[in-house]
Design a protein around this motif. Structure first.
Motif, PDB file in Angstrom:
ATOM      1  N   ARG A 208       0.483  22.971  38.706  1.00  0.00           N
ATOM      2  CA  ARG A 208      -0.851  23.539  39.336  1.00  0.00           C
ATOM      3  C   ARG A 208      -1.821  22.661  38.768  1.00  0.00           C
ATOM      4  O   ARG A 208      -2.964  22.617  39.589  1.00  0.00           O
ATOM      5  N   ALA A 209      -2.068  22.765  37.570  1.00  0.00           N
ATOM      6  CA  ALA A 209      -3.170  22.173  36.951  1.00  0.00           C
ATOM      7  C   ALA A 209      -3.520  20.742  37.234  1.00  0.00           C
ATOM      8  O   ALA A 209      -4.599  20.413  37.617  1.00  0.00           O
ATOM      9  N   VAL A 210      -2.283  20.058  37.300  1.00  0.00           N
ATOM     10  CA  VAL A 210      -2.482  18.660  37.813  1.00  0.00           C
ATOM     11  C   VAL A 210      -2.909  18.516  39.157  1.00  0.00           C
ATOM     12  O   VAL A 210      -3.612  17.701  39.646  1.00  0.00           O
ATOM     13  N   ASP A 211      -2.286  19.359  39.971  1.00  0.00           N
ATOM     14  CA  ASP A 211      -2.527  19.461  41.528  1.00  0.00           C
ATOM     15  C   ASP A 211      -4.248  19.684  41.736  1.00  0.00           C
ATOM     16  O   ASP A 211      -4.747  19.101  42.327  1.00  0.00           O
ATOM     17  N   PHE A 234      -1.211   9.408  39.546  1.00  0.00           N
ATOM     18  CA  PHE A 234      -2.381  10.515  38.932  1.00  0.00           C
ATOM     19  C   PHE A 234      -1.392  11.170  37.887  1.00  0.00           C
ATOM     20  O   PHE A 234      -1.799  11.292  36.568  1.00  0.00           O
ATOM     21  N   GLY A 235      -0.314  11.816  38.347  1.00  0.00           N
ATOM     22  CA  GLY A 235       0.627  12.617  37.518  1.00  0.00           C
ATOM     23  C   GLY A 235       1.143  11.880  36.130  1.00  0.00           C
ATOM     24  O   GLY A 235       1.093  12.225  35.016  1.00  0.00           O
ATOM     25  N   GLY A 241      -0.804  10.489  28.716  1.00  0.00           N
ATOM     26  CA  GLY A 241      -1.735  11.092  27.811  1.00  0.00           C
ATOM     27  C   GLY A 241      -3.006  10.683  28.088  1.00  0.00           C
ATOM     28  O   GLY A 241      -4.106  10.690  27.274  1.00  0.00           O
ATOM     29  N   ILE A 242      -3.382  10.325  29.232  1.00  0.00           N
ATOM     30  CA  ILE A 242      -4.910  10.062  29.915  1.00  0.00           C
ATOM     31  C   ILE A 242      -5.463  11.361  30.138  1.00  0.00           C
ATOM     32  O   ILE A 242      -4.771  12.132  31.016  1.00  0.00           O
ATOM     33  N   THR A 246     -11.152  12.193  32.390  1.00  0.00           N
ATOM     34  CA  THR A 246     -11.676  10.612  32.197  1.00  0.00           C
ATOM     35  C   THR A 246     -11.300   9.882  33.351  1.00  0.00           C
ATOM     36  O   THR A 246     -11.942   9.209  33.821  1.00  0.00           O
ATOM     37  N   ILE A 247     -10.089  10.129  34.107  1.00  0.00           N
ATOM     38  CA  ILE A 247      -9.781   9.581  35.441  1.00  0.00           C
ATOM     39  C   ILE A 247     -10.859  10.175  36.518  1.00  0.00           C
ATOM     40  O   ILE A 247     -11.177   9.286  37.161  1.00  0.00           O
TER      41      ILE A 247
END
Length: 367
Positions: A208-211, A234-235, A241-242, A246-247
């Motif tokens: 959910r946090a990545v989404d 992206f995931g 580790g990025i 930053t992205i």
């Protein structure tokens, strides 16, 4: 049920920040507050076309520009993907949070918001109300955020930008001198100079946090194609580790660069390619070198045309200088808002150097 009246506090005119808005921005903000369809949570469907017809001399371009500027200054939050717009401080300033039945409805409609970006902002606003039901709703809207401490919970009577004056002690730190951050408990991160090569490994982010982080990236990126593939890339980057921030910061810089150079859509990297090549580390903050038009005719007319075109590069060349763009504030999001920021920055630079440029142009004409 549609609303029959809007609440605009008289002290709005004592708010220096609101008085600092231009006429179109003030008009747009009050127009949003007085829409019958705005919910008790302050959310309304993004419909710039109908809003442009609310005044005989208003245009769609002016409405979109005003909304972009209001978004950049955090008066509103816009998600074009879901077509939702939030008047950020609506619940506290419209008296919603102090009316039990109305506030209960506001919490209900807030849960129906589709945009992850708006849900996070609504959660932050509810935490400022500070009641148990508001905090529970905030936890449901943004479960990954830390619970507020007593020091950061604000009274339901606190006010904010636009239709009321916020207490100085409650105002957030500003990033890069433009606008306000979403939360009022700490400093907003800022984008500075070139990209730092230092990265920190993301703490085992939930799906959910990545989404949510990807939603921010997608809103910032200047070309929205192959969304499913971009989400996978992206995931993978975050898992590798990025830091997601930053992205996202890199995507904002790339969008700003694209807006400044006027790059055609076909020449903008698709998100999957950009992510796969690790382009968040690209250094794009330097001024774009372009062939500046040579001064011809009346110097004042030429300078006025350069101001209209926001062509600070051409004016800098007349002065024998190099135009350095300011850093892009992290909270300036979306292609339109970024374009407005760069255009405004360039015009302010031209205004600051007008006298020196006129003297150079006059000297060149006399030679």
């Amino acid at each position: 049920m549609a609303r029959e009246h809007a609440r605009i506090l008289c002290r709005i005119w004592r708010d220096a920040e609101f008085r600092g808005l231009v006429t179109d921005e003030q008009w747009m903000y009050k127009a949003l507050l007085s829409q019958a369809t705005i919910s008790n949570a302050g959310v309304i469907a993004y419909t710039p076309g109908p809003w442009s017809r609310l005044s005989a001399d208003m245009t769609l371009e002016r409405v979109e520009a005003a909304l972009s500027s209001l978004a950049a200054k955090r008066y509103v939050v816009l998600d074009e993907d879901t077509g939702e717009l939030l008047v950020r401080t609506f619940m506290r300033n419209d008296g919603v949070s102090s009316n039990g039945k109305v506030f209960k409805n506001a919490l209900k409609v807030a849960q129906q918001v589709q945009s992850d970006v708006l849900r996070r902002v609504l959660a932050a606003e509810l935490r400022k109300v500070g009641t148990d039901d508001a905090n529970r709703a905030a936890a449901e809207l943004d479960p990954d955020a830390a619970a507020p401490t007593p020091a950061t919970v604000q009274s339901g009577n606190s006010t904010s930008d636009g239709n009321a004056v916020q207490k100085k002690s409650e105002r957030p730190e500003k990033s890069c001198g433009v606008g306000e951050g979403v939360g009022e408990g700490g400093k907003s991160p800022s984008v500075v100079g070139s990209v730092s090569s230092n990265r920190r490994r993301s703490d085992a982010m939930s799906t959910r946090a990545v989404d949510k982080a990807f939603a921010e990236f997608w809103a910032a990126y200047p070309r929205r194609e192959a969304k499913k593939g971009a989400r996978v890339k992206f995931g993978q980057a975050v898992k590798g580790g990025i830091d997601a921030a930053t992205i996202i910061a890199g995507a904002r810089r790339y969008a700003a660069y694209v807006a400044q150079v006027g790059r055609e859509r076909e020449k903008i990297k698709i998100p999957t390619t950009w992510l796969n090549n690790g382009c968040w580390d690209d250094e794009l903050n330097g001024p774009v070198v372009a062939q500046a038009p040579k001064p011809t005719g009346n110097p004042a007319d030429w300078l006025r045309d350069r101001w209209q075109a926001a062509d600070a590069v051409a004016v800098a060349r007349v002065l024998g200088e190099r135009y350095e763009r300011p850093d892009l504030p992290v909270h300036v999001e979306g292609k339109d808002a970024i374009a407005v920021f760069w255009r405004t920055s360039a015009r302010l630079w031209i205004e600051d150097h007008r006298d020196a440029a006129m003297a150079k142009l006059a000297q060149a004409a006399a030679a």
